[in-house]
Design an enzyme around this catalytic site. Sequence first.
Site, mmCIF file in Angstrom:
data_model
loop_
_atom_site.group_PDB
_atom_site.id
_atom_site.type_symbol
_atom_site.label_atom_id
_atom_site.label_comp_id
_atom_site.label_asym_id
_atom_site.label_seq_id
_atom_site.Cartn_x
_atom_site.Cartn_y
_atom_site.Cartn_z
ATOM 1 C CG HIS A 1 -18.074 26.333 -11.946
ATOM 2 N ND1 HIS A 1 -18.973 26.694 -12.922
ATOM 3 C CD2 HIS A 1 -16.916 26.074 -12.609
ATOM 4 C CE1 HIS A 1 -18.394 26.663 -14.101
ATOM 5 N NE2 HIS A 1 -17.134 26.299 -13.944
ATOM 6 C CG ASP B 1 -21.999 28.164 -12.259
ATOM 7 O OD1 ASP B 1 -21.269 28.572 -11.336
ATOM 8 O OD2 ASP B 1 -21.607 27.368 -13.137
ATOM 9 N N GLY C 1 -11.575 26.027 -18.369
ATOM 10 C CA GLY C 1 -10.864 27.309 -18.347
ATOM 11 C C GLY C 1 -11.672 28.426 -18.965
ATOM 12 C CB SER D 1 -15.801 28.097 -16.272
ATOM 13 O OG SER D 1 -16.146 26.785 -16.609
ATOM 14 N N GLY E 1 -20.118 24.843 9.232
ATOM 15 C CA GLY E 1 -19.257 23.684 9.493
ATOM 16 C C GLY E 1 -19.923 22.334 9.402
ATOM 17 C CB VAL E 2 -23.044 20.866 9.106
ATOM 18 C CG1 VAL E 2 -22.941 21.001 10.609
ATOM 19 C CG2 VAL E 2 -23.973 21.918 8.527
#
Length: 367
Positions: free
Chosen positions: A92, A123, A204, A206, A276-277
């Site tokens: 993230h 993550d 910060g 993370s 693009g969806v």
Amino acid sequence: MRAGGRAVVLTLVAACMWLFVTPPLDPGTADFTAAQAPTIAPVVEPPPLTLDELTARVDPTVVTLSASAGYTGVAGTGFVVAPDGIVLTNFHVVENATEISAVHMGNGLIYDATVLGYDKSRDVAVVQLITAADLPVVELAPDPPPEVGDAVTAVGNASGAGVLVPAPGAVTALDQQVRTRSSVDGSRNTLDRMIRVDADVRAGDSGGPLFDAWGRVVGVNTAGLSDEARNGTEFSPPQAPEAYAVPIAEAVAVLEQVIAGKSGGTVHVGPTPYFGVSVRDVSVFENKPAVGAAVVSVTSDSPAAAAGLSAGDIVVSVDGIQVRSSSDLSEALIGRVPGDSAVVEWVDDGGVTSSGTVTLAQGTPTA
């Protein structure tokens, strides 16, 4: 490299017994001498580091990260796992980033960086510091993972100030599931097998390392309390520190797959393809295909728009493989790279099935 730590070689030694024929013994007598068991020296850990000692040892292996996408930016942390500048951090931190820079806290140099691969479900992201060489690296904790009550220290770019701040605490639980919310865009993600600690991890931090008492990495700091929860509001008192980290074995599994260059499962390696969806799962209450990825929006001038997809369509297959959910669509694209083509089939609002060949464009890290 073995996930989570150094490989341990176990040597099996067979104990042989010799049988002797002995004369009868009188009652109450014995003719043997007990063999003394060999003395095995216990494994003794060195004394734990003081906070100052830990800081001096580990800070030169940590980087602060700045990732930007258009007018928005994210500050985070990472740690060096290879001398040529390979860094582990959170997905993230670099999600959707078009530019990434890192400040190495050992030599003070600023590096441009690029994403080598990532796993959103855990993550974890693997980042390369361009032009880096001969950097000091962290020491990864050996198996087994930490236990409840073990002392730990989270180190990171707290509040994005560009200065490393240690946050000492202890492990309070293992194998936790946590629902996280991005402080940037509010998006949510569910993470499993997390380490819970009572260290004061802040925005910060993370992607920064969670160290044990000897300066070995046991996890990747990922989630902590919001500022409102930490400081309290007029309606609720401040909460005690609570944070979560990805176990280092999970992060190393992603690292090894990325270094091997093999996309698969939930791990994407290399440049991110762009379709693009925006999609969601099909609702069981909709009078449409019972399964599929429902298109919420289509970006103009995107490969999806060029193929004829529109909001409200249901993507039902990619290259003949059924798409039953939005995550299926992500997995169908995760092993591809920009320039790859795929045949996409969808059903529109009127129940008409269409298909088209889509050539994926260059995208930013996302999944």
